[in-house]
Motif scaffolding. Structure first.
Motif, PDB file in Angstrom:
ATOM      1  N   MET A  10      73.509 -75.412 -62.901  1.00 51.07           N
ATOM      2  CA  MET A  10      72.268 -75.354 -63.636  1.00 51.07           C
ATOM      3  C   MET A  10      72.009 -73.897 -64.019  1.00 51.07           C
ATOM      4  O   MET A  10      71.995 -73.020 -63.176  1.00 51.07           O
ATOM      5  N   LYS A  11      71.835 -73.637 -65.295  1.00 46.84           N
ATOM      6  CA  LYS A  11      71.613 -72.282 -65.770  1.00 46.84           C
ATOM      7  C   LYS A  11      70.117 -71.963 -65.777  1.00 46.84           C
ATOM      8  O   LYS A  11      69.306 -72.775 -66.197  1.00 46.84           O
ATOM      9  N   CYS A  12      69.771 -70.787 -65.331  1.00 46.49           N
ATOM     10  CA  CYS A  12      68.380 -70.334 -65.316  1.00 46.49           C
ATOM     11  C   CYS A  12      67.904 -70.147 -66.756  1.00 46.49           C
ATOM     12  O   CYS A  12      68.612 -69.557 -67.578  1.00 46.49           O
ATOM     13  N   ASP A  13      66.708 -70.596 -67.050  1.00 48.44           N
ATOM     14  CA  ASP A  13      66.189 -70.467 -68.410  1.00 48.44           C
ATOM     15  C   ASP A  13      65.759 -69.047 -68.759  1.00 48.44           C
ATOM     16  O   ASP A  13      65.401 -68.760 -69.897  1.00 48.44           O
ATOM     17  N   LEU A  14      65.820 -68.118 -67.808  1.00 46.08           N
ATOM     18  CA  LEU A  14      65.500 -66.719 -68.077  1.00 46.08           C
ATOM     19  C   LEU A  14      66.724 -65.910 -68.505  1.00 46.08           C
ATOM     20  O   LEU A  14      66.600 -64.749 -68.883  1.00 46.08           O
ATOM     21  N   LEU A  15      67.935 -66.507 -68.440  1.00 46.25           N
ATOM     22  CA  LEU A  15      69.145 -65.781 -68.805  1.00 46.25           C
ATOM     23  C   LEU A  15      69.340 -65.763 -70.311  1.00 46.25           C
ATOM     24  O   LEU A  15      69.133 -66.765 -70.994  1.00 46.25           O
ATOM     25  N   GLU A  47      74.110 -63.068 -72.645  1.00 38.81           N
ATOM     26  CA  GLU A  47      75.014 -62.205 -71.862  1.00 38.81           C
ATOM     27  C   GLU A  47      74.851 -62.439 -70.358  1.00 38.81           C
ATOM     28  O   GLU A  47      75.299 -61.642 -69.551  1.00 38.81           O
ATOM     29  N   ASN A  48      74.184 -63.524 -69.974  1.00 43.38           N
ATOM     30  CA  ASN A  48      73.911 -63.841 -68.570  1.00 43.38           C
ATOM     31  C   ASN A  48      73.119 -62.754 -67.858  1.00 43.38           C
ATOM     32  O   ASN A  48      73.284 -62.522 -66.672  1.00 43.38           O
ATOM     33  N   GLU A  49      72.248 -62.061 -68.589  1.00 47.16           N
ATOM     34  CA  GLU A  49      71.354 -61.083 -67.994  1.00 47.16           C
ATOM     35  C   GLU A  49      69.958 -61.683 -67.941  1.00 47.16           C
ATOM     36  O   GLU A  49      69.531 -62.381 -68.863  1.00 47.16           O
ATOM     37  N   CYS A  50      69.240 -61.402 -66.878  1.00 43.90           N
ATOM     38  CA  CYS A  50      67.891 -61.935 -66.722  1.00 43.90           C
ATOM     39  C   CYS A  50      66.945 -61.227 -67.683  1.00 43.90           C
ATOM     40  O   CYS A  50      66.962 -59.998 -67.799  1.00 43.90           O
ATOM     41  N   THR A  51      66.143 -61.992 -68.362  1.00 46.52           N
ATOM     42  CA  THR A  51      65.177 -61.411 -69.292  1.00 46.52           C
ATOM     43  C   THR A  51      63.809 -61.203 -68.643  1.00 46.52           C
ATOM     44  O   THR A  51      62.878 -60.766 -69.301  1.00 46.52           O
ATOM     45  N   LYS A  52      63.708 -61.509 -67.356  1.00 43.46           N
ATOM     46  CA  LYS A  52      62.438 -61.301 -66.645  1.00 43.46           C
ATOM     47  C   LYS A  52      62.185 -59.799 -66.599  1.00 43.46           C
ATOM     48  O   LYS A  52      63.001 -59.041 -66.102  1.00 43.46           O
ATOM     49  N   SER A  53      61.060 -59.381 -67.107  1.00 43.68           N
ATOM     50  CA  SER A  53      60.797 -57.947 -67.147  1.00 43.68           C
ATOM     51  C   SER A  53      59.529 -57.551 -66.399  1.00 43.68           C
ATOM     52  O   SER A  53      59.170 -56.401 -66.366  1.00 43.68           O
ATOM     53  N   LYS A  94      69.435 -58.472 -62.360  1.00 44.07           N
ATOM     54  CA  LYS A  94      70.737 -59.129 -62.332  1.00 44.07           C
ATOM     55  C   LYS A  94      70.829 -59.983 -61.076  1.00 44.07           C
ATOM     56  O   LYS A  94      71.043 -59.493 -59.995  1.00 44.07           O
ATOM     57  N   CYS A  95      70.617 -61.253 -61.243  1.00 44.77           N
ATOM     58  CA  CYS A  95      70.701 -62.194 -60.142  1.00 44.77           C
ATOM     59  C   CYS A  95      71.093 -63.529 -60.745  1.00 44.77           C
ATOM     60  O   CYS A  95      70.263 -64.205 -61.334  1.00 44.77           O
TER      61      CYS A  95
END
Length: 91
Positions: A1-6, A9-15, A26-27
């Motif tokens: 299951m892929k996180c909807d925040l990625l 580039e598989n980087e987290c967009t949570k800022s 990066k998690c």
């Protein structure tokens, strides 16, 4: 299951964390094997001896929490640092 925040580039967009800007995180765990630390066990009267001089949190878990852990859920607490607890069946 892929996180909807990625992003792509598989980087987290949570800022933001607790309303404060923190930049990309990066998690990207795919299963519980990414957890590499284990909680220790002590008696109630040993808490003071094992406490950090910089601050401590005390948590409790319920039977329902244990069942959810066994079903693959993660327990967490978010403050200045995130704490995530998963269940790994010992072999």
């Amino acid at each position: 299951m892929k996180c909807d925040l990625l992003n792509n580039e598989n980087e987290c967009t949570k800022s933001y964390n607790l309303g404060k800007p923190v930049g990309p995180i990066k998690c990207v765990p795919s299963d519980i094997s990414w957890c590499n630390q284990r909680l220790e066990i002590c008696e109630l009267n040993q808490i003071c001896r094992n406490a950090s001089p910089f601050g401590n949190y005390c948590f409790y878990i319920t039977d329902d929490d244990i069942e959810k852990l066994k079903q693959g859920k993660i327990l967490f607490d978010l403050d200045e640092y995130g704490i995530f607890i998963g269940y790994r069946k010992e072999i």
